[in-house]
Every structure is written in structure tokens, then in C-alpha cells.
Design an enzyme around this catalytic site. Structure first.
Site, PDB file in Angstrom:
ATOM      1  N   LYS A 188       0.834  -1.207   0.000  1.00 55.20           N
ATOM      2  CA  LYS A 188       0.000   0.000   0.000  1.00 55.20           C
ATOM      3  C   LYS A 188       0.866   1.254   0.000  1.00 55.20           C
ATOM      4  O   LYS A 188       0.484   2.287  -0.548  1.00 55.20           O
ATOM      5  CB  LYS A 188      -0.936  -0.015   1.209  1.00 55.20           C
ATOM      6  CG  LYS A 188      -2.002  -1.079   1.082  1.00 55.20           C
ATOM      7  CD  LYS A 188      -3.006  -1.008   2.219  1.00 55.20           C
ATOM      8  CE  LYS A 188      -3.949  -2.193   2.090  1.00 55.20           C
ATOM      9  NZ  LYS A 188      -4.984  -2.225   3.101  1.00 55.20           N
TER      10      LYS A 188
ATOM     11  N   LYS B 176      -1.808   1.589   9.710  1.00 51.62           N
ATOM     12  CA  LYS B 176      -2.114   0.513   8.750  1.00 51.62           C
ATOM     13  C   LYS B 176      -0.890  -0.298   8.356  1.00 51.62           C
ATOM     14  O   LYS B 176       0.217   0.235   8.257  1.00 51.62           O
ATOM     15  CB  LYS B 176      -2.733   1.112   7.473  1.00 51.62           C
ATOM     16  CG  LYS B 176      -4.067   1.788   7.714  1.00 51.62           C
ATOM     17  CD  LYS B 176      -4.610   2.444   6.469  1.00 51.62           C
ATOM     18  CE  LYS B 176      -5.297   1.455   5.541  1.00 51.62           C
ATOM     19  NZ  LYS B 176      -6.151   2.190   4.547  1.00 51.62           N
TER      20      LYS B 176
ATOM     21  N   GLY C  33      -9.153  -6.311   6.047  1.00 49.80           N
ATOM     22  CA  GLY C  33      -9.328  -5.533   7.280  1.00 49.80           C
ATOM     23  C   GLY C  33      -8.323  -5.856   8.377  1.00 49.80           C
ATOM     24  O   GLY C  33      -8.439  -5.355   9.492  1.00 49.80           O
TER      25      GLY C  33
ATOM     26  N   GLU D  34      -2.270   6.951   7.904  1.00 47.81           N
ATOM     27  CA  GLU D  34      -3.122   7.810   7.079  1.00 47.81           C
ATOM     28  C   GLU D  34      -3.986   8.647   8.003  1.00 47.81           C
ATOM     29  O   GLU D  34      -4.309   8.224   9.114  1.00 47.81           O
ATOM     30  CB  GLU D  34      -4.090   6.962   6.233  1.00 47.81           C
ATOM     31  CG  GLU D  34      -3.488   6.332   5.022  1.00 47.81           C
ATOM     32  CD  GLU D  34      -4.485   5.422   4.305  1.00 47.81           C
ATOM     33  OE1 GLU D  34      -4.046   4.778   3.354  1.00 47.81           O
ATOM     34  OE2 GLU D  34      -5.668   5.332   4.697  1.00 47.81           O
ATOM     35  N   LYS D  35      -4.393   9.794   7.515  1.00 46.76           N
ATOM     36  CA  LYS D  35      -5.387  10.586   8.223  1.00 46.76           C
ATOM     37  C   LYS D  35      -6.671   9.744   8.281  1.00 46.76           C
ATOM     38  O   LYS D  35      -7.023   9.084   7.314  1.00 46.76           O
ATOM     39  CB  LYS D  35      -5.628  11.872   7.423  1.00 46.76           C
ATOM     40  CG  LYS D  35      -6.587  12.834   8.067  1.00 46.76           C
ATOM     41  CD  LYS D  35      -5.886  13.723   9.075  1.00 46.76           C
ATOM     42  CE  LYS D  35      -6.924  14.477   9.898  1.00 46.76           C
ATOM     43  NZ  LYS D  35      -6.627  14.457  11.343  1.00 46.76           N
TER      44      LYS D  35
ATOM     45  N   LYS E  67     -16.040  -5.600   4.345  1.00 40.95           N
ATOM     46  CA  LYS E  67     -17.361  -5.386   3.773  1.00 40.95           C
ATOM     47  C   LYS E  67     -18.347  -6.511   4.101  1.00 40.95           C
ATOM     48  O   LYS E  67     -17.957  -7.677   4.105  1.00 40.95           O
ATOM     49  CB  LYS E  67     -17.223  -5.310   2.250  1.00 40.95           C
ATOM     50  CG  LYS E  67     -16.200  -4.296   1.793  1.00 40.95           C
ATOM     51  CD  LYS E  67     -15.581  -4.677   0.449  1.00 40.95           C
ATOM     52  CE  LYS E  67     -14.431  -3.744   0.118  1.00 40.95           C
ATOM     53  NZ  LYS E  67     -13.634  -4.205  -1.029  1.00 40.95           N
TER      54      LYS E  67
ATOM     55  N   ARG F  67      -7.096  -8.251  -8.575  1.00 44.36           N
ATOM     56  CA  ARG F  67      -7.751  -9.557  -8.691  1.00 44.36           C
ATOM     57  C   ARG F  67      -9.246  -9.347  -8.832  1.00 44.36           C
ATOM     58  O   ARG F  67      -9.728  -8.227  -8.774  1.00 44.36           O
ATOM     59  CB  ARG F  67      -7.481 -10.354  -7.411  1.00 44.36           C
ATOM     60  CG  ARG F  67      -7.910  -9.535  -6.183  1.00 44.36           C
ATOM     61  CD  ARG F  67      -7.886 -10.311  -4.908  1.00 44.36           C
ATOM     62  NE  ARG F  67      -7.979  -9.464  -3.747  1.00 44.36           N
ATOM     63  CZ  ARG F  67      -9.083  -9.047  -3.152  1.00 44.36           C
ATOM     64  NH1 ARG F  67     -10.252  -9.411  -3.651  1.00 44.36           N
ATOM     65  NH2 ARG F  67      -9.050  -8.281  -2.097  1.00 44.36           N
TER      66      ARG F  67
HETATM   67  P1  ADP Z   1      -7.998  -3.835   3.258  1.00 42.82           P
HETATM   68  O1  ADP Z   1      -6.772  -4.049   2.438  1.00 42.82           O
HETATM   69  O2  ADP Z   1      -7.999  -4.591   4.522  1.00 42.82           O
HETATM   70  O3  ADP Z   1      -9.223  -3.968   2.425  1.00 42.82           O
HETATM   71  P2  ADP Z   1      -8.324  -0.939   3.090  1.00 42.82           P
HETATM   72  O4  ADP Z   1      -7.164  -0.016   3.085  1.00 42.82           O
HETATM   73  O5  ADP Z   1      -8.986  -1.184   1.777  1.00 42.82           O
HETATM   74  O6  ADP Z   1      -7.880  -2.314   3.731  1.00 42.82           O
HETATM   75  O7  ADP Z   1      -9.395  -0.406   4.140  1.00 42.82           O
HETATM   76  C1  ADP Z   1     -10.496  -1.192   4.537  1.00 42.82           C
HETATM   77  C2  ADP Z   1     -11.533  -0.314   5.218  1.00 42.82           C
HETATM   78  O8  ADP Z   1     -11.002   0.312   6.385  1.00 42.82           O
HETATM   79  C3  ADP Z   1     -12.044   0.833   4.378  1.00 42.82           C
HETATM   80  O9  ADP Z   1     -13.089   0.445   3.507  1.00 42.82           O
HETATM   81  C4  ADP Z   1     -12.529   1.804   5.457  1.00 42.82           C
HETATM   82  O10 ADP Z   1     -13.780   1.433   5.980  1.00 42.82           O
HETATM   83  C5  ADP Z   1     -11.495   1.634   6.541  1.00 42.82           C
HETATM   84  N1  ADP Z   1     -10.390   2.600   6.363  1.00 42.82           N
HETATM   85  C6  ADP Z   1      -9.174   2.338   5.852  1.00 42.82           C
HETATM   86  N2  ADP Z   1      -8.399   3.449   5.849  1.00 42.82           N
HETATM   87  C7  ADP Z   1      -9.143   4.449   6.358  1.00 42.82           C
HETATM   88  C8  ADP Z   1      -8.925   5.839   6.623  1.00 42.82           C
HETATM   89  N3  ADP Z   1      -7.753   6.419   6.352  1.00 42.82           N
HETATM   90  N4  ADP Z   1      -9.937   6.563   7.154  1.00 42.82           N
HETATM   91  C9  ADP Z   1     -11.132   5.993   7.443  1.00 42.82           C
HETATM   92  N5  ADP Z   1     -11.396   4.699   7.232  1.00 42.82           N
HETATM   93  C10 ADP Z   1     -10.431   3.912   6.688  1.00 42.82           C
HETATM   94  P1  ADP Z   2     -12.618  -7.770  -1.235  1.00 40.64           P
HETATM   95  O1  ADP Z   2     -11.362  -6.949  -1.104  1.00 40.64           O
HETATM   96  O2  ADP Z   2     -12.702  -8.592  -2.474  1.00 40.64           O
HETATM   97  O3  ADP Z   2     -13.826  -6.991  -0.973  1.00 40.64           O
HETATM   98  P2  ADP Z   2     -11.927  -8.995   1.315  1.00 40.64           P
HETATM   99  O4  ADP Z   2     -11.200  -7.788   1.754  1.00 40.64           O
HETATM  100  O5  ADP Z   2     -12.962  -9.562   2.203  1.00 40.64           O
HETATM  101  O6  ADP Z   2     -12.623  -8.837  -0.094  1.00 40.64           O
HETATM  102  O7  ADP Z   2     -10.866 -10.111   0.954  1.00 40.64           O
HETATM  103  C1  ADP Z   2     -11.240 -11.287   0.277  1.00 40.64           C
HETATM  104  C2  ADP Z   2     -10.455 -12.447   0.786  1.00 40.64           C
HETATM  105  O8  ADP Z   2      -9.092 -12.244   0.584  1.00 40.64           O
HETATM  106  C3  ADP Z   2     -10.617 -12.707   2.251  1.00 40.64           C
HETATM  107  O9  ADP Z   2     -10.583 -14.102   2.433  1.00 40.64           O
HETATM  108  C4  ADP Z   2      -9.416 -12.038   2.873  1.00 40.64           C
HETATM  109  O10 ADP Z   2      -9.073 -12.620   4.093  1.00 40.64           O
HETATM  110  C5  ADP Z   2      -8.395 -12.279   1.800  1.00 40.64           C
HETATM  111  N1  ADP Z   2      -7.377 -11.242   1.631  1.00 40.64           N
HETATM  112  C6  ADP Z   2      -7.589  -9.977   1.246  1.00 40.64           C
HETATM  113  N2  ADP Z   2      -6.427  -9.308   1.113  1.00 40.64           N
HETATM  114  C7  ADP Z   2      -5.451 -10.182   1.420  1.00 40.64           C
HETATM  115  C8  ADP Z   2      -4.024 -10.101   1.461  1.00 40.64           C
HETATM  116  N3  ADP Z   2      -3.363  -8.988   1.185  1.00 40.64           N
HETATM  117  N4  ADP Z   2      -3.350 -11.214   1.808  1.00 40.64           N
HETATM  118  C9  ADP Z   2      -4.012 -12.350   2.091  1.00 40.64           C
HETATM  119  N5  ADP Z   2      -5.337 -12.477   2.069  1.00 40.64           N
HETATM  120  C10 ADP Z   2      -6.057 -11.421   1.748  1.00 40.64           C
HETATM  121 MG    MG Z   3      -9.613  -2.859   0.721  1.00 37.27          MG
END
Ligand code: ADP
Ligand code: ADP
Ligand code: MG
Length: 444
Positions: free
Chosen positions: A116, A158, A165, A200-201, A237, A292
């Protein structure tokens, strides 16, 4: 088109990919662990091979074994699904080395977007707005405090390699950073093999709105509109819909164009998703890119009429996109809910044996299933057991359909989050489109 494809995944997504393969006349090779002998994806595959023990390290993450099966079965390409090896640079590189087509982007792109921190740098250079914050790894908690003091609280701590998450936490002061840093770093190291942390903020009351893109190997990239995925628990989600009720046409096309620019700046190929946070004033900020197929891809399929897995296969086989941005249609409204084997109050996984599964049927109702009646849900994998997707002419109709379908969705023998999903679907705030990422804590 390929003659035979190996699906290196399990659960609903493996079955989903196989369904499209069948419709295209592509033979399928399934793989499974000892815990998945009876799983739907094994029954669906034209041929299926045992990988090893139930733990993912012994089975679904065993690269050598998966490649050995691909060679033996004479598969030409590998579809990685989501999770597991789908964003694993080594796996995609090894596929390339063995002359197998990895259905996804290049190893270089997976590696760059998998970090990231690196992705933030790339997007900033491409002129895509990013969530305010730093783009380098923090040395320790003290440095995190210095950065956060300067930025102003609350901030989001993060993991650069995080996903699902995991490895992130909101922190409100220096004390909380000291408490949170080591734990999140350890979790990131354990889960992702990389403990790099950044800050991040924290965006207040944001919506999570992401753009689906498709890119061929010839420089053509289109966006397939947005998905709103603001309703989350533990930053993951649970409800996703398309279109977003929050976006106006101007913001929608600005975000779409930013996503295309982002993809083109890294010469992206295949299907991908650019995730954004959108604040109360409709400012949008790049969050991360998922290189993906996404869990929630069906809502995009429902409103565009496209089969995203078919598009992935076509692009990987060397076809050009064959349509332009103006050809992408948008019709009706679709909502997906993720059904988890978990306690609806604590959100803790709740494995066990399903004794009865009874599914609602009807127009506008689609199921993606990882289980059947009598399935055992083990603690070894992600607890998502099914997805329910509904569609309607408009959002109200889709919500009506969702409520009706959830009322008739029966899973017995294990705990599920269905009652929680029913509460979301019936909530006036959901109906009104007041769907920020705080929805679950605020209303439930
Ligand atoms: P992941 O790789 O686990 O999906 P993301 O960076 O996409 O992580 O963040 C997942 C969720 O966490 C976001 O959809 C949001 O709800 C929350 N989130 C992440 N970063 C921030 C932020 N800087 N401010 C507020 N919410 C955040
Ligand atoms: P999406 O990003 O497709 O909305 P999720 O954040 O729920 O879905 O991730 C989908 C699946 O991938 C979950 O089983 C989650 O645990 C796994 N996953 C997501 N990001 C990673 C990662 N960076 N490394 C390993 N597993 C991941
Ligand atoms: Mg995400």
C-alpha cells in the site's frame, strides 16, 4: 480461448469461476484440501486433485504442488480467485516461468500494488488523489507518534501489506499508538509476512466506493462503474451495492476516469479494482488497488450484464477488450450481502455442521455458494459461506427483494450473520442511503 484452466482456490469463488469455464467450454481442474473433500467446487470440477492437509500452508498455498498438478493435468492457465495466492507475486512469477498463463496482471504490478505504501507513491505520481498520510514505512511507535502528532488525530495505523481488514486500527492519541503499534505489526508479519506500518489521516464518516476496471494487453482500459461497500464490520465489507446512491454523475465519471488513469499509469492488464474513500463533501481519495477479482464483483455483473470471469479469461487468452467506455451499460440496481458463519453480535467465526440449508428463489435472486446442506464449516478458512445477490429496477425494489430473500434464507446448525443482515436491510437509514462506514456501529 484456453482448453483447460486450473482454479487455485476453494469455496464459492472456485465454483463461480468453474461455472463460467463450463459455459465457455473450458475444462476445469480443481484442487482441494483434506478438509474440503466434499466441497461443492470439488464436485463441480471436471477433474480434481488433493493438495494436502487442511491448513492453507499445506494445501491452497502450496505453490509447488499446485504447479505440479497444473503440469500433470495439462492446464494452460491458472485462475487464482481472491485471497490465498491471488495477490502473491511469487506464484504469478512461477506460473510465468512454467509457461502457464496466470489470469491476472503481471507479477511486477501485483508486487507494486500489494504494497500500500508503494501504491500510494505510484498514485500520487499519476495525479490520483490519495488519503492524506505518509508513504514510507515507520521505524517504530515513537516515529508513528511524531507523525501523528504532526498530522492531528485521529489517524489510521495501517499495515502496508494488509488485506481483509487485518493489521489496521484507528488511534486517537499517542497513548493508543503505543498500545496498538506492536500488535498490529505482529499481526501483519504473521498474516502477510511483512510488518511495514504507515499512517493515514482518519477520514470521518466516509463511504467506501470502488471502481471496477478492465484492461486488455493492448492499452485499452474501461471502468465498469462503481460499487459502494460502506457497510462493514471490522473494516471488512458485508453489504455491497451498485450503483452508489451517494454519487452524482459528475463525481461518478471523475472517479471512473481517475481509476482508468491509475490503471494505465502502471500498464495494468486484466480485471482490477481501485478502492476510494469518499468524504461527506464528495472528495475522493485513493485507498488501495486490488489486483484480482473482488468478492463483490457480482453486483457489477448484474448492472452491466457482463460476466467478469469470462472477460478475465478472454483478456488472459490474448483477446482485446472489444468494446469502449460508451458501450458499458448501467441498468437497474444490485445488492450483495455476505453470509458469514459468525456470531451476529461479536462477529467471531462460528464453525460447525450445517444441518439444513434452504434458499430463497425468485426473480432477481442469485446465489453464490461455498456450502450445501450438511456441509461442515471448518475453522481453517475464511468464514464466508455464501453470497446472496439481488437486483431490482431501482434501489427501493432491490431492497424489497433483499428483505424478502433474507426472510426466507435458512441456515441451521451453525450461527450466521443473517439476523444482522436483516437489520441492515430493514433499517430506515439504509433505505435512505445513509450508508457510511460507521453504519454498523452507529445503527446496530
Ligand atoms: P484492506 O486491504 O484490509 O481492504 P483498506 O485499506 O482497503 O484495507 O481499508 C479497509 C476499510 O477500512 C475501508 O473500507 C474503510 O472502511 C477503513 N479505512 C481504511 N483506511 C481508512 C482511513 N484512512 N480513514 C477511514 N477509514 C479507513
Ligand atoms: P474484497 O477486497 O474482495 O472486498 P476482502 O477484503 O474480504 O474482499 O478479501 C477477500 C479475501 O481475501 C478474504 O478471504 C481475505 O481474508 C483475503 N485477503 C484480502 N487481502 C489479502 C491479502 N493482502 N493477503 C491475504 N489475504 C487477503
Ligand atoms: Mg480494501
Amino acid at each position: 480461448m484456453f482448453k483447460k484452466v486450473l482454479i487455485a482456490n476453494r469455496g464459492e469463488i472456485a465454483a463461480r469461476v468453474m461455472r463460467t469455464c463450463k459455459s465457455l467450454g473450458v475444462a476445469t481442474v480443481g484442487v482441494y484440501s483434506e478438509a474440503d473433500m466434499e466441497a461443492p467446487h470439488v464436485k463441480m470440477a471436471d477433474e480434481a486433485y488433493l493438495l494436502g492437509g487442511p491448513r492453507v500452508a499445506e494445501s491452497y498455498l502450496n505453490i509447488d504442488k499446485i504447479l505440479e498438478i497444473a503440469r500433470f493435468s495439462k492446464a494452460e492457465a491458472i485462475h487464482p480467485g481472491y485471497g490465498l495466492l491471488s495477490e502473491n507475486t511469487e506464484f504469478s512469477r512461477r506460473c510465468e516461468e512454467e509457461g502457464l498463463v496466470f489470469i491476472g496482471p503481471s507479477p511486477e504490478v501485483i508486487s507494486r500494488m500489494g504494497s500500500k505504501i508503494e501504491a500510494r507513491k505510484v498514485m500520487e505520481e499519476a495525479g490520483v488523489p490519495i488519503v492524506p498520510g505518509i508513504a514510507y514505512p515507520l521505524a517504530d511507535a515513537e516515529e508513528a507518534v511524531r507523525v501523528a502528532d504532526h498530522m492531528g488525530y485521529p489517524v489510521m495505523l495501517k499495515a502496508s501489506a494488509g488485506g481483509g481488514g487485518i493489521g489496521m486500527q484507528i488511534v486517537g492519541n499517542a497513548d493508543e499508538i503505543h498500545k496498538a503499534f506492536a500488535g498490529n505489526q505482529k499481526r501483519a508479519t504473521d498474516f502477510f509476512g511483512d510488518g511495514a506500518m504507515y499512517i493515514e489521516k482518519y477520514i470521518e464518516n466516509p463511504r467506501h466506493i470502488e471502481i471496477q476496471i478492465l484492461a486488455d494487453g493492448f492499452g485499452d482500459t474501461v471502468y465498469l462503474w462503481e460499487r459502494e461497500c460502506s457497510i462493514q464490520r471490522r473494516n471488512q465489507k458485508v453489504v455491497e451495492e451498485a450503483p452508489s446512491s451517494f454519487l452524482d454523475e459528475v463525481t461518478r465519471s471523475k472517479m471512473g476516469e481517475a481509476a482508468v488513469k491509475a490503471a494505465q499509469s502502471i500498464k495494468y492488464r486484466n480485471a482490477g479494482t481501485i478502492e476510494f474513500l469518499v468524504d461527506e463533501n464528495k472528495n475522493f481519495y485513493f485507498l488501495e488497488m486490488n489486483t484480482r477479482l473482488q468478492v463483490e464483483h457480482p453486483v457489477t455483473e448484474e448492472i452491466t450484464g457482463l460476466d467478469l470471469v469470462a472477460e478475465q479469461l478472454r483478456i488472459a487468452a490474448g483477446d482485446s477488450l472489444g468494446f469502449a467506455q460508451d458501450d458499458v451499460k448501467r441498468e437497474g440496481h444490485a445488492i450483495e450481502v455476505r453470509i458469514y458463519a459468525e456470531d451476529p453480535k461479536t462477529f467471531f467465526p462460528s464453525p460447525g455442521t450445517i444441518t439444513k440449508l434452504s434458499l430463497p428463489e425468485g426473480p432477481g435472486v442469485r446465489h453464490e455458494l461455498a456450502v450445501h446442506g450438511q456441509s461442515v464449516v471448518t475453522p481453517f478458512y475464511d468464514p464466508m459461506i455464501a453470497k446472496l445477490v439481488v437486483r431490482g429496477k431501482n434501489r427501493d425494489e432491490a431492497i424489497d427483494c433483499l428483505q424478502e430473500a433474507l426472510a426466507h434464507y435458512q441456515v441451521e446448525g451453525i450461527k450466521t450473520n443473517i439476523s444482522m443482515l436483516q437489520k441492515v436491510a430493514a433499517h430506515p437509514a439504509f433505505r435512505a442511503g445513509d450508508t457510511t462506514t460507521s453504519f454498523v456501529t452507529k445503527y446496530l
